[in-house]
Design a protein around this motif. Structure first.
Motif, PDB file in Angstrom:
ATOM      1  N   UNK A 105       2.789   2.305 103.199  1.00 48.46           N
ATOM      2  CA  UNK A 105       3.604   1.160 102.799  1.00 48.46           C
ATOM      3  C   UNK A 105       2.990  -0.132 103.326  1.00 48.46           C
ATOM      4  N   UNK A 106       2.546  -0.091 104.582  1.00 48.20           N
ATOM      5  CA  UNK A 106       1.941  -1.279 105.183  1.00 48.20           C
ATOM      6  C   UNK A 106       0.644  -1.659 104.465  1.00 48.20           C
ATOM      7  N   UNK A 107      -0.117  -0.666 104.044  1.00 45.32           N
ATOM      8  CA  UNK A 107      -1.360  -0.971 103.302  1.00 45.32           C
ATOM      9  C   UNK A 107      -1.041  -1.652 101.977  1.00 45.32           C
ATOM     10  N   UNK A 108      -0.002  -1.170 101.309  1.00 41.63           N
ATOM     11  CA  UNK A 108       0.390  -1.811 100.047  1.00 41.63           C
ATOM     12  C   UNK A 108       0.829  -3.256 100.287  1.00 41.63           C
ATOM     13  N   UNK A 109       1.458  -3.509 101.427  1.00 42.52           N
ATOM     14  CA  UNK A 109       1.926  -4.855 101.725  1.00 42.52           C
ATOM     15  C   UNK A 109       0.786  -5.853 101.829  1.00 42.52           C
ATOM     16  N   UNK A 110      -0.383  -5.403 102.227  1.00 45.11           N
ATOM     17  CA  UNK A 110      -1.502  -6.334 102.380  1.00 45.11           C
ATOM     18  C   UNK A 110      -1.884  -6.981 101.057  1.00 45.11           C
ATOM     19  N   UNK A 138       6.220  -9.456 117.550  1.00 46.30           N
ATOM     20  CA  UNK A 138       6.315  -9.917 116.171  1.00 46.30           C
ATOM     21  C   UNK A 138       5.101  -9.404 115.412  1.00 46.30           C
ATOM     22  N   UNK A 139       5.349  -8.692 114.321  1.00 46.35           N
ATOM     23  CA  UNK A 139       4.276  -8.084 113.533  1.00 46.35           C
ATOM     24  C   UNK A 139       4.313  -8.650 112.113  1.00 46.35           C
ATOM     25  N   UNK A 140       3.195  -9.199 111.674  1.00 46.20           N
ATOM     26  CA  UNK A 140       3.086  -9.756 110.331  1.00 46.20           C
ATOM     27  C   UNK A 140       2.238  -8.842 109.455  1.00 46.20           C
ATOM     28  N   UNK A 141       2.694  -8.642 108.223  1.00 53.11           N
ATOM     29  CA  UNK A 141       1.925  -7.802 107.292  1.00 53.11           C
ATOM     30  C   UNK A 141       0.600  -8.444 106.919  1.00 53.11           C
ATOM     31  N   UNK A 142       0.441  -9.742 107.185  1.00 53.14           N
ATOM     32  CA  UNK A 142      -0.808 -10.446 106.874  1.00 53.14           C
ATOM     33  C   UNK A 142      -1.849 -10.301 107.973  1.00 53.14           C
ATOM     34  N   UNK A 143      -1.381 -10.208 109.213  1.00 54.85           N
ATOM     35  CA  UNK A 143      -2.319 -10.248 110.336  1.00 54.85           C
ATOM     36  C   UNK A 143      -2.356  -8.972 111.166  1.00 54.85           C
ATOM     37  N   UNK A 144      -1.408  -8.059 110.955  1.00 52.26           N
ATOM     38  CA  UNK A 144      -1.345  -6.825 111.733  1.00 52.26           C
ATOM     39  C   UNK A 144      -2.002  -5.694 110.953  1.00 52.26           C
ATOM     40  N   UNK A 145      -2.887  -4.899 111.577  1.00 47.65           N
ATOM     41  CA  UNK A 145      -3.479  -3.751 110.867  1.00 47.65           C
ATOM     42  C   UNK A 145      -2.390  -2.824 110.335  1.00 47.65           C
ATOM     43  N   UNK A 146      -2.570  -2.259 109.148  1.00 48.04           N
ATOM     44  CA  UNK A 146      -1.529  -1.402 108.562  1.00 48.04           C
ATOM     45  C   UNK A 146      -1.086  -0.269 109.476  1.00 48.04           C
ATOM     46  N   UNK A 147      -2.023   0.312 110.223  1.00 47.71           N
ATOM     47  CA  UNK A 147      -1.660   1.415 111.115  1.00 47.71           C
ATOM     48  C   UNK A 147      -0.640   0.957 112.159  1.00 47.71           C
ATOM     49  N   UNK A 148      -0.814  -0.258 112.649  1.00 45.95           N
ATOM     50  CA  UNK A 148       0.106  -0.803 113.645  1.00 45.95           C
ATOM     51  C   UNK A 148       1.403  -1.256 112.995  1.00 45.95           C
ATOM     52  N   UNK A 149       1.293  -1.927 111.851  1.00 46.68           N
ATOM     53  CA  UNK A 149       2.494  -2.457 111.196  1.00 46.68           C
ATOM     54  C   UNK A 149       3.427  -1.313 110.784  1.00 46.68           C
ATOM     55  N   UNK A 150       2.872  -0.224 110.264  1.00 45.93           N
ATOM     56  CA  UNK A 150       3.705   0.909 109.867  1.00 45.93           C
ATOM     57  C   UNK A 150       4.470   1.484 111.037  1.00 45.93           C
TER      58      UNK A 150
END
Length: 377
Positions: A105-110, A138-150
């Motif tokens: 999901x986080x990868x799709x958000x990028x 604070x985690x942003x889908x623009x700046x946080x790696x997908x593995x971390x954001x998920x």
């Protein structure tokens, strides 16, 4: 079309997700939807906000209509409570099985034009430092790696009165509601935001109480000649007495009450600060206009010169306001009321689909009413 709208979504467990889903479905039907550039969410708001940014609200609705208590938080055996908390956190596995792995999901958000920003609570035993970010992640889908954001997305929804925190990179992370249940301030600080549309869930908390203690006590009283069991039965009776007086019956009851205080206090303060800063900005602008009119009333070059000097001084002034400009907001808030779907009880009732649909409809109607008032749609 320029993306100049920010959406803010609070925490709220299953009730919050359902009402936010209805809120977002109505928002999707408005002319504001293609203008959304940012979604700020905590806990329930992080999940619903992620699915909104991916324009997958229909999938979220199907997911929620099929969800049951054991799919989110499953009670542990009583002997495991001191070590593992009251519940096993089942939601990550359920999301992976029925929606998609959170990292995917986080990868799709990028690739989404909408930035999602998730708030979570930092429980790491290290120096946090002073300032507004202390204990908040604070985690942003623009700046946080997908593995971390998920991972952060699921950690933000880990109700810490029920489950242990999760590891996200090198941090120990739990429910974001402790520090910022309603991340309204972040939207005010975002450059480019010209309108904020927000949903704040108004919770009701189940009474934890001592009902189950009485059952255990009565069983132990069958063995009055065994000193340890007799002593434990006496302690349980004392806990029941505390409950009858309105006091916390036990440690778990106290933790739930403290969480209620912390979450509601930071939520109320966030919105109060926004209202007060908006009022301050509006009053400052009115004052500036009055001063300019008074100065220019003198007329002539001197009046113009003084007016320019006063305007320059206003421009240089630095006020600790929530933003340097007044940002309009369409604010929605509401609770589940009698439809409340309880989260975290040891033997919760099954979540009725009709109640879920009504909560979705309630969130939809709340925003529909506000849009009608503002003549936006």
């Amino acid at each position: 079309m320029e993306r100049d709208v920010a959406v803010v979504l609070s925490g709220g467990a299953v009730n919050g997700v359902l009402m936010e889903l209805g809120f977002l479905k109505r928002l999707r039907q408005s002319d504001l939807w293609p203008r959304i550039g940012w979604i700020y969410g905590t806990s329930a708001g992080a999940l619903s906000g992620t699915m909104a940014a991916l324009d997958r609200l229909d999938e979220l609705e199907e997911f929620m209509l099929g969800l049951q208590p054991d799919d989110t938080f499953r009670p542990h055996s009583l002997w495991r409570l001191p070590l593992l908390g009251s519940h096993d956190y089942r939601l990550p596995e359920t999301v992976r099985e029925r929606l998609m792995d959170a990292v995917e999901l986080a990868r799709e958000l990028t690739a989404s034009p909408v930035e999602v920003v998730v708030s979570a609570t930092d429980l790491t035993e290290s120096a946090h430092g002073p300032g507004a970010r202390a204990y908040e992640l604070v985690y942003s889908s623009r700046t946080t790696p997908p593995e971390t954001f998920g991972q952060a997305l699921l950690a933000s929804a880990a109700i810490s009165a029920l489950v242990l925190p999760l590891s996200v990179d090198d941090r120990v992370v739990t429910d974001g509601a402790w520090v910022r249940n309603f991340p309204l301030g972040r939207a005010y600080h975002q450059a480019g935001v010209e309108l904020i549309v927000s949903f704040r869930y108004e919770p009701t908390y189940p009474h934890v109480g001592a009902g189950w203690l009485g059952t255990v006590r009565r069983r132990l009283e069958h063995f009055p000649k065994i000193p340890p069991l007799r002593a434990l039965a006496e302690e349980l009776a004392a806990a029941e007495a505390r409950d009858a007086r309105g006091e916390p019956a036990h440690w778990g009851d106290m933790i739930v009450r403290l969480m209620r205080v912390a979450v509601q206090q930071n939520t109320v303060l966030e919105e109060r600060m926004a209202r007060e800063k908006d009022a301050s900005l509006a009053a400052l602008e009115a004052l500036r206009a009055d001063v300019d009119r008074i100065v220019r009333a003198e007329g002539g070059r001197r009046g113009d010169r003084v007016a320019r000097a006063v305007a320059a001084r206003f421009d240089e002034a630095a006020f600790p306001f929530l933003g340097d400009r007044l940002v309009p907001r369409i604010a929605v808030s509401g609770g589940a009321g009698e439809l409340n779907l309880e989260t975290g009880l040891r033997k919760p009732r099954p979540w009725d689909e009709a109640a879920k649909r009504e909560l979705i409809a309630r969130g939809y109607a709340l925003l529909d009413e506000r849009l009608a008032e503002r003549a936006v749609a």
